[in-house]
Scaffold this motif. Structure first.
Motif, PDB file in Angstrom:
ATOM      1  N   ILE A 180      42.478  45.664  56.916  1.00 13.85           N
ATOM      2  CA  ILE A 180      43.172  46.949  56.956  1.00 13.85           C
ATOM      3  C   ILE A 180      44.382  46.897  57.888  1.00 13.85           C
ATOM      4  O   ILE A 180      45.413  47.514  57.625  1.00 13.85           O
ATOM      5  N   GLU A 181      44.273  46.098  58.980  1.00 16.75           N
ATOM      6  CA  GLU A 181      45.421  45.982  59.887  1.00 16.75           C
ATOM      7  C   GLU A 181      46.612  45.343  59.186  1.00 16.75           C
ATOM      8  O   GLU A 181      47.766  45.731  59.422  1.00 16.75           O
TER       9      GLU A 181
ATOM     10  N   GLY B  57      54.309  37.578  51.318  1.00 19.91           N
ATOM     11  CA  GLY B  57      53.132  37.958  52.080  1.00 19.91           C
ATOM     12  C   GLY B  57      52.594  39.336  51.759  1.00 19.91           C
ATOM     13  O   GLY B  57      52.740  39.865  50.652  1.00 19.91           O
ATOM     14  N   VAL B  58      51.980  39.942  52.770  1.00 22.60           N
ATOM     15  CA  VAL B  58      51.341  41.234  52.585  1.00 22.60           C
ATOM     16  C   VAL B  58      52.363  42.305  52.240  1.00 22.60           C
ATOM     17  O   VAL B  58      52.057  43.275  51.532  1.00 22.60           O
ATOM     18  N   LYS B  59      53.602  42.155  52.706  1.00 27.72           N
ATOM     19  CA  LYS B  59      54.635  43.145  52.380  1.00 27.72           C
ATOM     20  C   LYS B  59      54.850  43.211  50.869  1.00 27.72           C
ATOM     21  O   LYS B  59      54.979  44.295  50.291  1.00 27.72           O
ATOM     22  N   SER B  60      54.898  42.023  50.237  1.00 27.16           N
ATOM     23  CA  SER B  60      55.087  41.979  48.781  1.00 27.16           C
ATOM     24  C   SER B  60      53.901  42.601  48.056  1.00 27.16           C
ATOM     25  O   SER B  60      54.070  43.368  47.095  1.00 27.16           O
ATOM     26  N   ARG B  61      52.679  42.297  48.515  1.00 29.41           N
ATOM     27  CA  ARG B  61      51.494  42.844  47.852  1.00 29.41           C
ATOM     28  C   ARG B  61      51.426  44.370  47.992  1.00 29.41           C
ATOM     29  O   ARG B  61      51.100  45.083  47.039  1.00 29.41           O
TER      30      ARG B  61
ATOM     31  N   ASN C  18      41.508  51.965  50.961  1.00 29.96           N
ATOM     32  CA  ASN C  18      40.452  51.859  49.945  1.00 29.96           C
ATOM     33  C   ASN C  18      41.049  51.796  48.538  1.00 29.96           C
ATOM     34  O   ASN C  18      40.576  51.047  47.673  1.00 29.96           O
ATOM     35  N   ARG C  19      42.088  52.588  48.301  1.00 30.39           N
ATOM     36  CA  ARG C  19      42.774  52.537  47.003  1.00 30.39           C
ATOM     37  C   ARG C  19      43.449  51.173  46.810  1.00 30.39           C
ATOM     38  O   ARG C  19      43.508  50.647  45.689  1.00 30.39           O
ATOM     39  N   TYR C  20      43.962  50.617  47.909  1.00 29.84           N
ATOM     40  CA  TYR C  20      44.607  49.297  47.847  1.00 29.84           C
ATOM     41  C   TYR C  20      43.583  48.221  47.483  1.00 29.84           C
ATOM     42  O   TYR C  20      43.865  47.321  46.668  1.00 29.84           O
ATOM     43  N   ILE C  21      42.398  48.298  48.062  1.00 27.38           N
ATOM     44  CA  ILE C  21      41.347  47.323  47.759  1.00 27.38           C
ATOM     45  C   ILE C  21      40.962  47.399  46.278  1.00 27.38           C
ATOM     46  O   ILE C  21      40.761  46.365  45.613  1.00 27.38           O
TER      47      ILE C  21
ATOM     48  N   ASP D  39      41.410  44.196  43.819  1.00 23.50           N
ATOM     49  CA  ASP D  39      40.338  43.604  43.013  1.00 23.50           C
ATOM     50  C   ASP D  39      40.726  43.518  41.535  1.00 23.50           C
ATOM     51  O   ASP D  39      40.324  42.582  40.830  1.00 23.50           O
ATOM     52  N   GLN D  40      41.515  44.453  41.081  1.00 22.51           N
ATOM     53  CA  GLN D  40      41.904  44.481  39.674  1.00 22.51           C
ATOM     54  C   GLN D  40      43.082  43.558  39.362  1.00 22.51           C
ATOM     55  O   GLN D  40      43.202  43.057  38.239  1.00 22.51           O
ATOM     56  N   ASN D  41      43.956  43.319  40.372  1.00 19.55           N
ATOM     57  CA  ASN D  41      45.214  42.633  40.089  1.00 19.55           C
ATOM     58  C   ASN D  41      45.397  41.289  40.783  1.00 19.55           C
ATOM     59  O   ASN D  41      46.203  40.484  40.323  1.00 19.55           O
TER      60      ASN D  41
END
Length: 712
Positions: free
Chosen positions: A612-613, A649-653, A701-704, A708-710
């Motif tokens: 989450i961080e 990285g995480v910014k792109s995701r 939670n919505r991101y998770i 999981d889907q993508n």
């Protein structure tokens, strides 16, 4: 929370029979021998955590805590302890009590404690905000633990604590942690209807009798100020103790000059609530200058050339008054015409006349009382010495004066500094503005300070990143900044800080942490630092967290550390440090070795999620590109700018997630950010700027789910 307001006498009714302890030394546990002017403020009850030894009284800065603390000690026969005068810790209370009753007198010490436990005696502990700068939060916590342990079986309260709102929260949580009973009251602003009565009582205290007609004029003046303020929270201005003291001093000065009080309204040129405190002080200085008009009229015929005529007309100007005041208080009342260079152009006989006038008028200056500057004007002088080039020579003198009396800047300083600087702040003055703004914080309110670029109104402004601003946001309105101040300095110059509490620092440049005016250490608490280069120049860097707080330090290029600089990690030690992977940098910051972390993970395993961080960090890096706090409609930014900054990285995701959920959507050549969907996902500016993970759990939670889907 109880909405009823109480008087001081009601809250402290159980203290009416207390007796002042007979001590051999009152140097720390002070006996208050005389009563200062006091006007009973309204108190509001906020918390009552079982019966116990502590009463906590909090308020915004400069609302009257110290005046109240000394009044309580004087009226109810208690002892007053300025906790900022010397360092406190887990042995300070017992040590000072032993010193006060006499070393080796154990029986008297036991009696002192018994009287506290039974409520026959009490102690007022004042100035915890300033004390924390000297003793640090750890020292304050151990000090309270010691007192609470000694008085754990008390029959009622006998220790009164005073603090600004944010420090009060720490004191409350400390008492909760150790199970100490505490009752919390806050000092409220005076009601508008009390403003005139405050001034009447102040004049009575100064032994000034006023007529019914004069009272009418005072009320008209207050009504005039209220009309200038309009609907912009008049109680927080007219009901602010420091403002009322300035107004009372202004009225007193008019009465001393035998002028009509209606001149106050007629001479006030300001028609806006902006910097109203500063404007009133300028009116006071102008009145002081006019007191010497008789002398100017007398000597002006002696001069013919325009330059000399202008010198005479400008005698006792604002700058001259301030310089002479600083000289007067610095050099023990010395007054000399030659202190102000322009006076050398006066004829010798006129210099003598002017010297006589100065000898008479300067000691009676409206800023002075008993040959010292009144507290209500000290913050104005601090602002002037920081910003006025003609007073620069006194900046070091003012520093040492402040150190000896340690009082943190408040709203008066903020108003005056921003008026003089035209709403800018120098890179080495940020501490003053931060502390002064935070002084206004009230109960149940949180304030975030953000240092970083402020995107211009032009979505393609190439210089936007160089527009560094100090932005304050209140928790009550998280998407709307309460104050924005431009940091006025060259882009290649560093930012200097000596205190980071509830602060987010995010800019491309150099940050220097060094000790400052009020403290011998640098404190980092519940804050985020992200910059290219970090220089640790302080003698001691304290990285501390309490309860759910977290510190995050992200450095992109380099870190330096001054010789002898200590790094201390304290409290719950909830710290994450992300620096370049070079071995020498990690050796340099070996104290942080247990806290290494990577916020911007380049890739993740298909069996793992971003923490989450990391998600919140990515969210911040994407959304800070949009001015979500400055638009009524969805803000926009060029697609190529966002894509260039968030392509790895995480910014792109996170960007892809936001696009997939239409929180960020394309509109021709720009991205737009949906404010409606941000609200639906529980995303607000304060949460992602401060990287408050708990407040962004819904979005995570919505991101998770999306991950999981993508990604998997």
């Amino acid at each position: 929370m109880d909405t009823q307001e109480y008087s001081v006498s009601t809250v402290l009714s159980s203290f009416s029979h207390c007796e002042l302890p007979n001590l051999t030394d009152y140097s720390v546990l002070n006996k208050v021998d005389s009563e200062e002017f006091f006007f009973d403020p309204p108190l509001k009850l906020h918390e009552h955590l079982q019966s116990g030894p502590f009463i906590l009284i909090s308020s915004p800065g400069a609302v009257g805590k110290t005046t109240l603390a000394k009044h309580i000690a004087y009226k109810y026969h208690g002892l007053y302890w300025n906790t900022a005068a010397k360092r406190v810790s887990g042995t300070a209370f017992a040590g000072e009590v032993a010193h006060a009753v006499g070393i080796g007198k154990g029986q008297q010490q036991d009696l002192f404690y018994e009287n506290l436990k039974s409520g026959k005696s009490f102690v007022v502990l004042d100035a915890f905000d300033e004390a924390a700068l000297i003793s640090q939060h750890e020292g304050i916590e151990s000090f309270l633990e010691e007192i609470g342990s000694i008085l754990r079986d008390s029959s009622g309260p006998s220790i009164i604590l005073t603090a600004r709102t944010e420090m009060a929260e720490f004191l409350l949580k400390t008492c909760q942690k150790y199970g100490f009973g505490i009752t919390h009251y806050s000092i409220e602003y005076f009601h508008e209807a009390s403003a005139s009565e405050f001034i009447y009582q102040y004049l009575s205290y100064q032994k000034r009798n006023i007529t019914a007609a004069q009272k009418t004029e005072i009320q008209k003046y207050i009504d005039h100020i209220a009309s200038i303020i309009g609907n912009n929270q008049p109680r927080t201005f007219i009901g602010y103790a420091q403002v009322l003291r300035i107004l009372a001093r202004q009225v007193e000065d008019v009465l001393n000059s035998s002028d009509d009080l209606d001149s106050l309204r007629l001479s006030m040129k300001v028609n806006s609530s902006s910097h109203l405190i500063y404007s009133i002080i300028q009116e006071l200085l102008l009145r002081e200058q006019k007191k010497l008009d008789y002398l100017k009229d007398r000597i002006l015929p002696h001069y013919k050339d325009p330059e000399s005529i202008q010198v005479v007309k400008n005698l006792y100007s604002k700058d001259e008054q301030l310089l002479r005041l600083m000289s007067f208080i610095t050099f023990n009342g010395a007054i000399s015409v030659s202190d102000y260079d322009a006076c050398s152009k006066l004829l010798q006989e006129d210099q003598k006349l002017y010297q006589e006038a100065l000898n008479s008028w300067l000691p009676q200056h409206v800023f002075l009382q008993e040959r010292t500057v009144m507290p209500i004007f000290k913050e104005y002088l601090l602002a002037e010495t920081l910003l006025n080039p003609s007073l620069e020579i006194f900046s070091d003198v003012n520093d040492s004066s402040i150190r000896s009396q340690i009082k943190l800047p408040s709203r008066v300083f903020l108003d005056c500094y921003l008026a003089i600087s035209k709403n800018t702040v120098q890179g080495d003055h940020i501490f003053y503005i931060d502390v002064a703004y935070l002084s206004q914080t009230t109960v149940n309110q949180k304030t975030l300070c953000d240092i970083g670029p402020l995107e211009s109104d032009d979505i393609d402004d190439a210089d936007a990143d160089s527009n560094l601003y100090l932005t304050f946001t209140d928790s009550l309105t998280p998407n709307k900044p309460a104050l924005q101040v431009r940091i006025c300095q060259d882009s290649n110059k560093p930012i200097y800080l000596n205190r980071l509490e509830n602060m987010s620092v995010n800019f491309d440049g150099r940050l220097i942490l060094k000790c400052g005016l009020f403290s011998d250490h640098v404190s980092i608490r519940n804050s985020t630092i992200e910059c290219d280069t970090l220089e640790l120049a302080g003698s001691e860097i304290v990285c501390e967290t309490y309860n759910a707080e977290e510190n995050r330090i992200i450095i992109h290029s380099n870190v330096t550390r001054a010789p002898g600089c200590k790094i201390i990690v304290r409290g719950t030690k909830n710290v994450k440090i992300d620096i370049p992977p070079q071995k020498e940098l990690k050796q340099l910051l070996y104290e942080f070795s247990a806290y290494w972390y990577s916020f911007d993970s380049i890739s993740v395993s298909t069996s793992e999620h971003d923490a989450i961080e990391q998600f919140v960090y990515g969210l911040k890096k994407v959304l800070e590109q949009f001015k979500v706090d400055k638009y009524g409609d969805d803000p926009a930014k060029f697609k190529d700018k966002i894509d260039a900054r968030c392509h790895t990285g995480v910014k792109s995701r996170v960007l892809n997630f936001l696009k997939d959920r239409n929180i960020v959507y394309e509109d021709d050549y720009v991205y737009k950010c949906s404010l409606h969907l941000m609200d639906e996902y529980g995303i607000n500016r304060t949460a992602y700027i401060q990287q408050n993970c708990s407040n962004l759990s819904l979005a995570y939670n919505r991101y998770i789910e999306w991950f999981d889907q993508n990604i998997k």
